[in-house]
Scaffold this motif. Structure first.
Motif, short mmCIF file in Angstrom:
data_model
loop_
_atom_site.label_atom_id
_atom_site.label_comp_id
_atom_site.label_asym_id
_atom_site.label_seq_id
_atom_site.Cartn_x
_atom_site.Cartn_y
_atom_site.Cartn_z
N TYR A 1 -12.90 -1.22 -12.59
CA TYR A 1 -13.87 -0.07 -11.77
C TYR A 1 -14.60 0.39 -12.82
CZ TYR A 1 -10.60 -0.64 -7.92
OH TYR A 1 -9.81 -1.27 -6.90
N ALA B 1 -13.44 5.64 -4.29
CA ALA B 1 -14.21 5.17 -3.41
C ALA B 1 -13.51 3.75 -2.61
CB ALA B 1 -15.46 4.67 -3.50
N GLU B 2 -13.23 3.10 -3.53
CA GLU B 2 -12.29 1.87 -2.96
C GLU B 2 -10.98 2.30 -2.45
OE1 GLU B 2 -12.81 -2.52 -3.47
OE2 GLU B 2 -11.40 -2.29 -5.14
N SER C 1 -10.21 4.87 -1.01
CA SER C 1 -10.32 5.60 0.32
C SER C 1 -10.40 4.50 1.40
CB SER C 1 -11.54 6.40 0.21
OG SER C 1 -11.71 7.00 1.53
N ASP C 2 -11.20 3.76 1.14
CA ASP C 2 -11.48 2.60 2.00
C ASP C 2 -10.01 1.62 2.19
OD1 ASP C 2 -14.15 2.99 2.13
OD2 ASP C 2 -14.64 1.42 0.72
N ALA C 3 -9.34 1.42 1.07
CA ALA C 3 -8.02 0.66 1.14
C ALA C 3 -6.99 1.53 2.08
CB ALA C 3 -7.37 0.36 -0.12
N GLU C 4 -6.94 3.06 1.63
CA GLU C 4 -5.99 3.76 2.62
C GLU C 4 -6.32 3.86 3.88
OE1 GLU C 4 -3.92 8.17 1.60
OE2 GLU C 4 -6.53 7.96 1.36
N SER C 5 -7.76 3.65 4.31
CA SER C 5 -7.96 3.71 5.70
C SER C 5 -7.54 2.45 6.52
CB SER C 5 -9.42 3.85 5.81
OG SER C 5 -10.39 2.96 5.35
N GLN C 6 -7.50 1.32 5.70
CA GLN C 6 -7.37 0.06 6.34
C GLN C 6 -5.88 -0.54 6.11
OE1 GLN C 6 -10.05 -2.53 4.15
NE2 GLN C 6 -11.73 -1.11 4.61
N ASP D 1 -4.26 -2.30 8.90
CA ASP D 1 -4.87 -3.09 9.88
C ASP D 1 -4.19 -4.20 10.05
OD1 ASP D 1 -7.03 -1.32 9.66
OD2 ASP D 1 -8.41 -2.48 8.42
N GLN E 1 -6.50 -7.91 1.44
CA GLN E 1 -6.29 -6.68 1.11
C GLN E 1 -5.30 -6.15 0.12
OE1 GLN E 1 -4.94 -5.23 5.05
NE2 GLN E 1 -4.82 -2.82 4.23
#
Length: 600
Positions: free
Chosen positions: A25, A33-34, A36-41, A44, A69
């Motif tokens: 990173y 940022a990543e 946050s995306d991973a947490e939201s998914q 899934d 993922q």
């Protein structure tokens, strides 16, 4: 005039001497940022629940989505832990590590239904699906290994509950690591020259190698008396971890915690038992080494603080890190130009975090995220042991490089049982090279002593650790409390067994169990001993010029987890299902010991 040697802060270290984590990173904002995306998914994959056993196409789609993922979470996890290891007292990075560990555990909790659902399939169904969906064969070993563990896999709801407990289960290990690395402070001692030096994890071995016996004794007592001050707390930490392991053992219907841990790699428990038995059979050789150490040090009594200092007064100067790199490159030449090229790439491109700083995690390790180059953490002090540590950790790193080049992500994470072979093979080949280059009797004796110490520390000592774990986990399973007195008594008795009649077993050494971080990852350390055995088997073949040896070794390095580790090793010429490799390694120890004895 005396002066105090202080440990530098992280900010005062030259960036060129630190690892560069920007390939993972570019900065903390990119990480966040990543994350946050991973947490939201993270949930899934639940959309596949109840469907992956319906068709090969759906199973393949799920496994590929899971890989994608998890690779992101793996990168987040590695970056957070590496950043926090730079300064364990930094509360911001510790918080980052903790939340990433939580995400990691939440991810696995979200797919806890996977194994029970795969287990509704049969080998016959999977065989048919490999024909219908050839890309699924990439996951063959993973799927078949899942079916192998059917008897220890619970219902979907039970698996979910166990996964939800994962965060909590890290409690003892997390408390120990914070206590040991961030909070624990040791006294300062006189270095024998009128200078005050603080005892630290990173400096301890260097102090124990000091030719001044009073320095060694003072460092030894400073360290262990400090641990003794917290002995009941440390016993509670260790006992809690053993209890936690027994809970999971019983939950999954294993007969012992040892069986539970070894079964993850499909290792028979007889491998563990025969390691201890084989080492016990060679303890007379260890006693000869102890007697020789006592003789050459010229002491009436040999104490535990005398086991690290070189028994030869050879003037080995401080070894600058650039010189250490040159030594490693030259010594590992038998492994071929492709291997040396990767070593140089790592040396020249900031794969390594070199020096100790305040709050930095102690010890050394290598870590790697698929699709990125490996990283190495050191606490380099400029002695020969540190040169071997560099070779050792780069062995791990290049093992990862070869595996990642030749395997897909699902098959890239080589098994823990083989994890120490490449690293230890590097050490063996390097010491063999340095012995050939030795120009004087003193230099040769010094190197032979170092080799003896490698055997002592890796094969004998790690087997002693393994026996300590076996005894303590069995006691807990029988309902016998693991008090501080019990743990100290077990540990003291084992030292008597392994070091023999010529060693004074100082009372302080009975607290050594309290400072071993690997005990919080149970039934791991035996693999250092089996790893050395396999490493010497590979290394001896390579150094003897056996025609297929290097090809077999590169095949091993490239194998990853594409097959069971025992089968991989056997296919490369090393059969660890027998006691042969361990016995042969101990014969090498005996041969070099005889050579050392002949010099005196």
């Amino acid at each position: 005039m005396s002066h105090t040697q202080t440990i530098p802060t992280r900010s005062s270290i030259n960036p060129a001497d630190t690892w560069d984590l920007t390939p993972l990173y570019r900065d903390l904002d990119a990480f966040e940022a990543e994350f946050s995306d991973a947490e939201s998914q993270v949930n899934d994959l639940s959309s596949y629940r109840g469907k992956i056993s319906l068709s090969p196409e759906t199973l393949l789609s799920y496994l590929k989505a899971k890989d994608k993922q998890f690779l992101i979470i793996d990168r987040l996890y590695s970056y957070a832990f590496q950043t926090s290891d730079e300064d364990t007292a930094n509360t911001q990075t510790q918080a980052m590590k903790n939340k990433t560990l939580s995400l990691y555990n939440r991810f696995f909790a979200s797919i806890a239904w996977e194994s029970p659902e795969i287990l509704t399939l049969t080998p016959e169904i999977l065989s048919d699906w490999y024909t219908k969906e050839p890309e699924l064969t990439n996951y063959r070993h993973y799927l078949e290994d899942t079916l192998r563990q059917k008897a220890h896999t619970l219902s979907p709801r039970e698996e979910e509950i166990l996964s939800l407990s994962a965060d909590m289960s890290y409690g003892p290990q997390t408390v120990f690591n914070m206590f040991n690395n961030a909070d624990l402070r040791f006294p300062s001692i006189d270095d024998g020259n009128g200078n005050t030096v603080e005892v630290t994890h990173g400096r301890f071995i260097s102090l124990m190698e000091n030719p001044n016996r009073q320095v060694r004794k003072d460092a030894f007592e400073a360290l262990y008396h400090t641990y003794d001050s917290y002995k009941n707390t440390l016993a509670a930490m260790y006992s809690s971890n053993v209890k936690k392991e027994l809970f999971y053992t019983k939950a999954r219907s294993y007969t012992s915690t040892m069986e539970a841990h070894l079964d993850c790699s499909n290792i028979p428990t007889k491998v563990y038992a025969q390691l201890i038995d084989t080492v016990h059979a060679f303890l007379p050789s260890m006693y000869r080494y102890v007697a020789l150490r006592k003789k050459l040090l010229g002491v009436d009594e040999l104490h535990m603080y005398d086991v690290y200092t070189p028994i030869i007064r050879y003037d080995s100067p401080y070894i600058p890190f650039d010189t250490a790199k040159e030594m490693v490159l030259e010594g590992l030449a038998p492994l071929g130009e492709d291997y040396l090229s990767l070593l140089k790439e790592g040396f020249d491109n900031r794969w390594i975090d070199i020096y100790e700083n305040k709050g930095k995690r102690s010890g050394a390790y290598s870590t790697c995220v698929y699709g990125h180059h490996p990283y190495v953490l050191l606490n380099y002090q400029g002695n020969l042991d540190n040169v071997f540590t560099l070779a050792h950790e780069m062995g791990h790193s290049l093992h990862s490089c070869y595996t990642n080049r030749h395997q897909t992500y699902i098959n890239s994470n080589y098994n823990i049982f083989v994890a120490e072979i490449a690293s230890t093979c590097n050490e063996y080949i390097l010491i063999s090279h340095l012995l050939k280059k030795a120009e004087t009797r003193e230099e040769k004796a010094y190197l032979l002593n170092h080799l003896m110490d490698q055997f002592k520390g890796t094969l004998f000592r790690q087997t002693m650790f393994a026996e300590f774990e076996k005894i303590t986990h069995e006691k807990e399973a029988k309902g016998e409390p693991l008090t501080c007195d019990t743990l100290c008594s077990i540990y003291s008795d084992l030292n008597k067994t392994y070091f023999g009649p010529d060693m004074i077993i100082d009372e302080e050494i009975s607290m050594e169990w309290a400072r071993i971080p690997h005990f919080y990852t149970p039934f791991y350390v035996y693999q250092y001993a089996t790893g050395l055995s396999a490493a010497i088997a590979f290394g001896s073949r390579i150094l003897s010029g056996e025609p297929s040896a290097l090809d077999d070794y590169k095949k091993f390095l490239s194998g990853g987890c594409s097959m069971d580790c025992m089968d991989l090793l056997k296919s490369c010429g090393v059969d660890m299902t027998t006691s042969g490799p361990t016995s042969e390694a101990l014969k090498v120890f005996d041969r070099y010991l005889t050579e050392l004895e002949s010099l005196f």
